[in-house]
Structures are given as C-alpha cells and as structure tokens.
Design a protein around this motif. Sequence first.
Motif, short mmCIF file in Angstrom:
data_model
loop_
_atom_site.label_atom_id
_atom_site.label_comp_id
_atom_site.label_asym_id
_atom_site.label_seq_id
_atom_site.Cartn_x
_atom_site.Cartn_y
_atom_site.Cartn_z
N SER A 77 0.89 -1.11 0.08
CA SER A 77 0.00 -0.23 0.56
C SER A 77 0.86 1.38 0.20
O SER A 77 1.93 1.16 0.08
CB SER A 77 -1.00 -0.02 1.34
OG SER A 77 -0.14 0.39 2.53
N PRO A 78 0.06 2.33 -0.49
CA PRO A 78 1.62 3.23 -0.22
C PRO A 78 1.52 3.55 1.14
O PRO A 78 0.95 3.72 1.64
CB PRO A 78 0.24 4.45 -0.82
CG PRO A 78 -1.18 3.81 -1.35
CD PRO A 78 -1.36 3.05 -0.65
N PHE A 79 3.16 4.30 1.24
CA PHE A 79 4.29 4.27 2.47
C PHE A 79 3.64 5.45 2.89
O PHE A 79 3.63 5.34 4.42
CB PHE A 79 5.38 4.34 2.24
CG PHE A 79 6.23 5.96 1.39
CD1 PHE A 79 5.86 6.80 2.14
CD2 PHE A 79 5.87 6.10 0.02
CE1 PHE A 79 6.26 7.91 1.45
CE2 PHE A 79 5.94 7.10 -0.34
CZ PHE A 79 6.10 8.44 0.08
N TRP A 80 3.27 6.35 2.79
CA TRP A 80 2.54 7.13 3.99
C TRP A 80 0.79 6.93 4.35
O TRP A 80 0.57 7.49 5.57
CB TRP A 80 1.80 8.52 3.03
CG TRP A 80 0.75 8.66 1.77
CD1 TRP A 80 -0.66 8.67 2.07
CD2 TRP A 80 0.93 8.56 0.32
NE1 TRP A 80 -1.56 8.01 1.38
CE2 TRP A 80 -0.24 8.01 -0.30
CE3 TRP A 80 2.04 8.05 -0.49
CZ2 TRP A 80 -0.34 7.95 -1.15
CZ3 TRP A 80 1.69 7.95 -1.52
CH2 TRP A 80 0.67 7.42 -2.24
N ASP A 81 0.39 5.27 4.02
CA ASP A 81 -0.71 5.19 4.62
C ASP A 81 -0.42 3.72 5.79
O ASP A 81 -1.38 3.44 6.32
CB ASP A 81 -1.77 4.42 3.59
CG ASP A 81 -3.01 4.78 3.61
OD1 ASP A 81 -3.31 5.74 4.92
OD2 ASP A 81 -4.16 4.10 3.27
N ASP A 82 0.81 3.87 5.58
CA ASP A 82 1.26 2.53 6.35
C ASP A 82 2.49 3.25 7.54
O ASP A 82 3.38 3.28 7.10
CB ASP A 82 1.94 1.28 5.21
CG ASP A 82 2.62 0.12 6.24
OD1 ASP A 82 2.42 -0.20 6.76
OD2 ASP A 82 2.77 -0.75 5.15
N PRO A 83 1.79 2.82 8.88
CA PRO A 83 2.25 3.15 9.74
C PRO A 83 3.36 2.19 10.03
O PRO A 83 4.19 2.70 11.09
CB PRO A 83 1.60 3.25 11.12
CG PRO A 83 0.31 2.39 10.04
CD PRO A 83 0.25 1.91 8.93
#
Length: 106
Positions: free
Chosen positions: A73-79
């Motif tokens: 998933s997009p890295f900004w959406d993956d904590p």
Amino acid sequence: MAIVGARGKHWLIAFASASVLAGCAVREMPPPGRYLTDRECHDLTALKTNASPTMAEHQSELAALRKAGYDPSPFWDDPYYPEDLQAAQRLVDYWFQTECLAARTQ
C-alpha cells in the motif's frame, strides 16, 4: 428479474468453475512443502546477480514479498513502513536460502 432454470444454473456453475480453474492454471504453484515457485527462485537469483533486472523479475519479487505478508500500500498510508517490508524481505531471503539454493545443490 429473470429466474434461471436448472439447466442455465448448471451452465453458469460450470462456466464459473472453468474460469476459476483457468486462473489457477495461469498462476504457477510452488512445489509441495515450498513457498517459492521455480520461476520466483529463478528470478530472485537473477535479481541478486543481474545489473539490469527485468519487469518480470521485479513482479516475481513482489509476488514473493506478498506471500511473506507484505502489502504494498502507499507508504504514507502504512504506519509500519518500512519495517513490514524489511520483515517480508528477511522471510523471502530465508526462503531463498533454504528452498532455491538448496534445490540447486541437490
């Protein structure tokens, strides 16, 4: 709304089953007791030794990472990024060492 007769229902089930089986035939399955397919082993070996990787080799690597639990998933959406990617990479590296390299030496 039309009601499908018994004959039409059987045809629909047969068509759906054939479609599912055709999808399985396209995707290579790993040998019993292994996580990586022969194609993934081949492509991962090429990635480790080749200076200019192909798109197919990258796709095999991504498929192996997905098997190891990585969701791209997009890295900004993956904590948990990049830790989850690194954990999946370690697992794929382990599989590569135990399955791909072991199969080549036998």
